[in-house]
Scaffold this motif. Structure first.
Motif, PDB file in Angstrom:
ATOM      1  N   LYS A 121       0.840  -1.322  -0.003  1.00  0.00           N
ATOM      2  CA  LYS A 121       0.148  -0.127   0.066  1.00  0.00           C
ATOM      3  C   LYS A 121       0.863   1.233   0.037  1.00  0.00           C
ATOM      4  O   LYS A 121       0.371   2.305  -0.887  1.00  0.00           O
ATOM      5  CB  LYS A 121      -0.954  -0.067   1.182  1.00  0.00           C
ATOM      6  N   SER A 122       1.808   1.117   0.739  1.00  0.00           N
ATOM      7  CA  SER A 122       2.802   2.323   1.020  1.00  0.00           C
ATOM      8  C   SER A 122       3.471   2.704  -0.595  1.00  0.00           C
ATOM      9  O   SER A 122       3.708   3.909  -0.888  1.00  0.00           O
ATOM     10  CB  SER A 122       3.917   2.123   1.738  1.00  0.00           C
ATOM     11  N   LYS A 123       3.542   1.669  -1.395  1.00  0.00           N
ATOM     12  CA  LYS A 123       4.021   2.170  -2.564  1.00  0.00           C
ATOM     13  C   LYS A 123       2.943   2.080  -3.538  1.00  0.00           C
ATOM     14  O   LYS A 123       3.352   2.325  -4.930  1.00  0.00           O
ATOM     15  CB  LYS A 123       4.976   0.683  -3.138  1.00  0.00           C
ATOM     16  N   GLY A 124       1.823   2.292  -3.235  1.00  0.00           N
ATOM     17  CA  GLY A 124       0.666   2.623  -4.358  1.00  0.00           C
ATOM     18  C   GLY A 124       0.012   1.628  -4.765  1.00  0.00           C
ATOM     19  O   GLY A 124      -0.788   1.761  -5.565  1.00  0.00           O
ATOM     20  N   ALA A 125       0.306   0.273  -4.583  1.00  0.00           N
ATOM     21  CA  ALA A 125      -0.163  -0.793  -5.204  1.00  0.00           C
ATOM     22  C   ALA A 125      -1.957  -0.867  -4.520  1.00  0.00           C
ATOM     23  O   ALA A 125      -2.003  -0.516  -3.365  1.00  0.00           O
ATOM     24  CB  ALA A 125       0.325  -2.239  -4.916  1.00  0.00           C
ATOM     25  N   PHE A 126      -3.011  -1.496  -5.468  1.00  0.00           N
ATOM     26  CA  PHE A 126      -4.192  -1.691  -4.872  1.00  0.00           C
ATOM     27  C   PHE A 126      -4.072  -3.046  -4.302  1.00  0.00           C
ATOM     28  O   PHE A 126      -3.609  -4.158  -4.887  1.00  0.00           O
ATOM     29  CB  PHE A 126      -5.085  -1.723  -6.154  1.00  0.00           C
ATOM     30  N   VAL A 127      -4.641  -3.245  -3.050  1.00  0.00           N
ATOM     31  CA  VAL A 127      -4.683  -4.451  -2.264  1.00  0.00           C
ATOM     32  C   VAL A 127      -5.924  -4.731  -2.078  1.00  0.00           C
ATOM     33  O   VAL A 127      -6.811  -4.324  -1.647  1.00  0.00           O
ATOM     34  CB  VAL A 127      -3.752  -4.155  -1.125  1.00  0.00           C
ATOM     35  N   PHE A 128      -6.037  -6.505  -2.457  1.00  0.00           N
ATOM     36  CA  PHE A 128      -7.500  -6.816  -2.342  1.00  0.00           C
ATOM     37  C   PHE A 128      -7.113  -7.914  -1.356  1.00  0.00           C
ATOM     38  O   PHE A 128      -6.259  -8.792  -1.474  1.00  0.00           O
ATOM     39  CB  PHE A 128      -7.812  -7.390  -3.842  1.00  0.00           C
ATOM     40  N   GLY A 129      -8.332  -8.100  -0.440  1.00  0.00           N
ATOM     41  CA  GLY A 129      -8.231  -9.268   0.667  1.00  0.00           C
ATOM     42  C   GLY A 129      -9.037 -10.287   0.265  1.00  0.00           C
ATOM     43  O   GLY A 129     -10.129 -10.329  -0.055  1.00  0.00           O
ATOM     44  N   VAL A 130      -8.321 -11.703   0.725  1.00  0.00           N
ATOM     45  CA  VAL A 130      -9.156 -12.617   0.627  1.00  0.00           C
ATOM     46  C   VAL A 130      -9.300 -13.356   1.876  1.00  0.00           C
ATOM     47  O   VAL A 130      -8.088 -14.143   2.273  1.00  0.00           O
ATOM     48  CB  VAL A 130      -8.995 -13.585  -0.421  1.00  0.00           C
ATOM     49  N   CYS A 131     -10.115 -13.083   2.852  1.00  0.00           N
ATOM     50  CA  CYS A 131      -9.879 -13.457   4.308  1.00  0.00           C
ATOM     51  C   CYS A 131     -11.364 -14.204   4.695  1.00  0.00           C
ATOM     52  O   CYS A 131     -12.259 -14.352   3.797  1.00  0.00           O
ATOM     53  CB  CYS A 131     -10.000 -12.220   5.147  1.00  0.00           C
ATOM     54  N   ASN A 132     -11.158 -15.005   5.716  1.00  0.00           N
ATOM     55  CA  ASN A 132     -12.284 -15.804   6.135  1.00  0.00           C
ATOM     56  C   ASN A 132     -12.905 -15.062   7.513  1.00  0.00           C
ATOM     57  O   ASN A 132     -14.040 -14.927   7.578  1.00  0.00           O
ATOM     58  CB  ASN A 132     -12.079 -17.301   6.449  1.00  0.00           C
ATOM     59  N   VAL A 133     -12.231 -14.395   8.310  1.00  0.00           N
ATOM     60  CA  VAL A 133     -12.746 -13.935   9.548  1.00  0.00           C
ATOM     61  C   VAL A 133     -13.015 -12.541   9.125  1.00  0.00           C
ATOM     62  O   VAL A 133     -12.280 -11.382   8.808  1.00  0.00           O
ATOM     63  CB  VAL A 133     -11.566 -13.752  10.467  1.00  0.00           C
ATOM     64  N   VAL A 134     -14.298 -12.110   9.479  1.00  0.00           N
ATOM     65  CA  VAL A 134     -15.007 -10.957   8.936  1.00  0.00           C
ATOM     66  C   VAL A 134     -14.302  -9.924  10.043  1.00  0.00           C
ATOM     67  O   VAL A 134     -14.451  -9.957  11.276  1.00  0.00           O
ATOM     68  CB  VAL A 134     -16.533 -11.296   9.113  1.00  0.00           C
ATOM     69  N   GLY A 135     -14.036  -8.741   9.500  1.00  0.00           N
ATOM     70  CA  GLY A 135     -13.648  -7.660  10.303  1.00  0.00           C
ATOM     71  C   GLY A 135     -12.001  -7.814  10.926  1.00  0.00           C
ATOM     72  O   GLY A 135     -11.788  -7.281  11.788  1.00  0.00           O
ATOM     73  N   SER A 136     -11.520  -8.810  10.345  1.00  0.00           N
ATOM     74  CA  SER A 136     -10.066  -9.056  10.741  1.00  0.00           C
ATOM     75  C   SER A 136      -9.093  -7.857  10.559  1.00  0.00           C
ATOM     76  O   SER A 136      -9.574  -7.171   9.391  1.00  0.00           O
ATOM     77  CB  SER A 136      -9.549 -10.475  10.294  1.00  0.00           C
ATOM     78  N   SER A 137      -7.831  -7.881  10.965  1.00  0.00           N
ATOM     79  CA  SER A 137      -6.925  -6.802  10.604  1.00  0.00           C
ATOM     80  C   SER A 137      -6.771  -6.368   9.199  1.00  0.00           C
ATOM     81  O   SER A 137      -6.665  -5.625   8.659  1.00  0.00           O
ATOM     82  CB  SER A 137      -5.698  -6.996  11.276  1.00  0.00           C
ATOM     83  N   ILE A 138      -6.632  -7.669   8.475  1.00  0.00           N
ATOM     84  CA  ILE A 138      -6.192  -7.822   7.103  1.00  0.00           C
ATOM     85  C   ILE A 138      -7.378  -7.340   6.300  1.00  0.00           C
ATOM     86  O   ILE A 138      -7.383  -6.487   5.102  1.00  0.00           O
ATOM     87  CB  ILE A 138      -5.626  -9.212   6.583  1.00  0.00           C
ATOM     88  N   ALA A 139      -8.726  -7.858   6.647  1.00  0.00           N
ATOM     89  CA  ALA A 139      -9.757  -7.305   6.196  1.00  0.00           C
ATOM     90  C   ALA A 139     -10.028  -5.971   6.016  1.00  0.00           C
ATOM     91  O   ALA A 139     -10.280  -5.416   5.302  1.00  0.00           O
ATOM     92  CB  ALA A 139     -11.098  -8.233   6.487  1.00  0.00           C
ATOM     93  N   ARG A 140      -9.440  -5.472   7.176  1.00  0.00           N
ATOM     94  CA  ARG A 140      -9.576  -3.773   7.395  1.00  0.00           C
ATOM     95  C   ARG A 140      -8.583  -3.129   6.758  1.00  0.00           C
ATOM     96  O   ARG A 140      -8.822  -2.032   6.414  1.00  0.00           O
ATOM     97  CB  ARG A 140      -9.659  -3.539   8.978  1.00  0.00           C
ATOM     98  N   GLU A 141      -7.508  -3.683   6.546  1.00  0.00           N
ATOM     99  CA  GLU A 141      -6.243  -2.831   6.220  1.00  0.00           C
ATOM    100  C   GLU A 141      -6.364  -2.842   4.518  1.00  0.00           C
ATOM    101  O   GLU A 141      -5.743  -2.030   4.012  1.00  0.00           O
ATOM    102  CB  GLU A 141      -5.069  -3.655   6.375  1.00  0.00           C
ATOM    103  N   THR A 142      -7.096  -3.769   3.988  1.00  0.00           N
ATOM    104  CA  THR A 142      -6.914  -4.032   2.282  1.00  0.00           C
ATOM    105  C   THR A 142      -7.925  -2.950   1.809  1.00  0.00           C
ATOM    106  O   THR A 142      -8.981  -2.351   2.272  1.00  0.00           O
ATOM    107  CB  THR A 142      -7.524  -5.246   1.941  1.00  0.00           C
ATOM    108  N   ASP A 143      -7.861  -2.518   0.637  1.00  0.00           N
ATOM    109  CA  ASP A 143      -8.667  -1.668  -0.345  1.00  0.00           C
ATOM    110  C   ASP A 143     -10.028  -2.250  -0.553  1.00  0.00           C
ATOM    111  O   ASP A 143     -10.978  -1.372  -0.507  1.00  0.00           O
ATOM    112  CB  ASP A 143      -8.027  -1.054  -1.444  1.00  0.00           C
TER     113      ASP A 143
END
Ligand code: F6R
Length: 366
Positions: A121-143
């Motif tokens: 993200k800091s380099k400007g990439a678009f980040v998409f998350g595939v997570c199972n746990v709803v509201g998890s850190s990665i789910a929140r951090e991704t675009d």
């Protein structure tokens, strides 16, 4: 809470038909020829303008990423790199605003995966998350993202998370393929219909359980096992080996079948069981000749084959059948017997299947 099963892992293995259905419910409209995923539609430009997709993940989720690499390149013709999050984050990777990063994580809390996302993200990439746990850190951090909807996975060894991750990633690849026009409409439709049939075919694959239990009994005292597969089933071989290591503490290695002659073949003798995925579609003849090489060196062969297979049955010590499907959907079926094999071996050895030693369900430290 284990719903009548002895362990969460077994419950979760058996939940896969439903979990996969839950994953595609509302997203896969096979009769209409439509895939609906808000996270993709809303960001279609980013995906279509991407020079490449970089997948970051750890462990089993990384194996799902490897399967996705084959699917994205094959169906949507988008170059894909699959990275261990822990390596990616520390290697000063080349990332630009044109990159799309897909992070895969069951827990959504894996420290290395989270750090890799922050870096991208800091380099400007678009980040998409595939997570199972709803509201998890990665789910929140991704675009943006797509949940797997597999329901809680309690067993430390990941099972239904893996197959539902592959399901979500397949839906994404198909949606992008359609948008890019890289698949014919009949091929696209065939994939949608086949994907819809996967849950009942998983149910069918689970019916081999008793037979797998009997095979497990014969091999539970092995000190090593080799897992081989090619193409779409190479990552499945890696995943099968990881599953066995994790819960039974038997040393196992996964390899692309054709790499065998570059080293691992030296290990083969009558004490080396080789689990080889040899489904009809996808390099079948080549895998059969790998099986002949193993047989010539007295290796014990357990073949994972398509229903009705003849050639492998003649050569192998045991075969375990899975229903026929499209080559690129086959990991969703071939994974099932490998999960059951590790489960039964671990139970027979008296191991703590749901909470193996030294492992945690989510690895929140690097
Ligand atoms: C394997 C296993 C681990 C996880 C890995 C990533 O059965 O459980 O290898 O797959 O720690 O975890 P997530 O997907 O939560 O990021």
């Amino acid at each position: 809470e284990k719903g009548g099963y002895d362990h969460f892992m077994l419950k979760e293995i058996y939940e896969q038909p439903l979990a996969i259905k839950d994953t595609y419910r509302g997203r896969l409209l096979a009769d209409e020829g439509i895939i609906k995923m808000a996270g993709i539609e809303d960001n279609m430009k980013r995906f279509l303008n991407a020079d490449r997709i970089i997948i970051v993940a750890c462990g089993t989720s990384w194996h799902a990423g490897l399967v996705a690499e084959y699917i994205f390149e094959d169906l949507a013709r988008i170059p894909v790199e699959v990275e261990y999050a822990s390596e990616f984050r520390y290697r000063n990777p080349v990332i630009t605003e044109k990159d799309v990063v897909i992070s895969i994580s069951q827990s959504g809390e894996t420290a290395d995966t989270l750090a890799a996302i922050k870096l991208a993200k800091s380099k400007g990439a678009f980040v998409f998350g595939v997570c199972n746990v709803v509201g998890s850190s990665i789910a929140r951090e991704t675009d943006a993202g797509a949940y797997t909807h597999a329901g809680p996975e309690i067993g430390v060894a990941s099972t239904k998370a893996f197959t539902t991750q592959i399901t979500v990633l397949t839906l994404i690849a198909l949606r992008l393929a359609r948008a890019k026009g890289t698949m014919s409409s009949s091929d696209y439709r065939r994939h949608l219909h086949e994907l819809e049939l996967i849950p009942e075919k998983v149910t069918k694959a689970l019916e081999a359980d008793k037979h797998i239990q009997a095979v497990s009994q014969l091999y539970k005292d092995s000190h090593n096992m080799l897992y081989l597969g090619r193409g779409y089933n190479f990552p499945v071989a890696l995943e099968g080996a990881l599953k066995l290591k994790e819960i039974s503490y038997i040393h196992a290695e996964g390899y692309p079948a054709a790499e065998m002659k570059h080293g691992p073949i030296a290990l083969i003798d009558e004490n080396m069981p080789v689990i080889i995925i040899a489904t009809k579609k996808g390099h079948y003849e080549k895998v059969v000749s790998n099986i002949q090489e193993i047989k010539a060196r007295k290796g014990k062969i357990i073949g994972i084959v398509t229903e009705g297979d003849v050639s492998v049955r003649e050569l192998a010590d045991h075969v375990i059948e899975v229903p026929e499907t499209l080559e690129n959907l086959s990991p969703l079926l071939t994974t099932i017997p490998l999960q059951l094999l590790s489960y039964h071996i671990a139970v027979m050895l008296g191991k703590n299947v749901d909470q193996p030693r030294n492992l945690a369900k989510s690895v929140t430290v690097e």
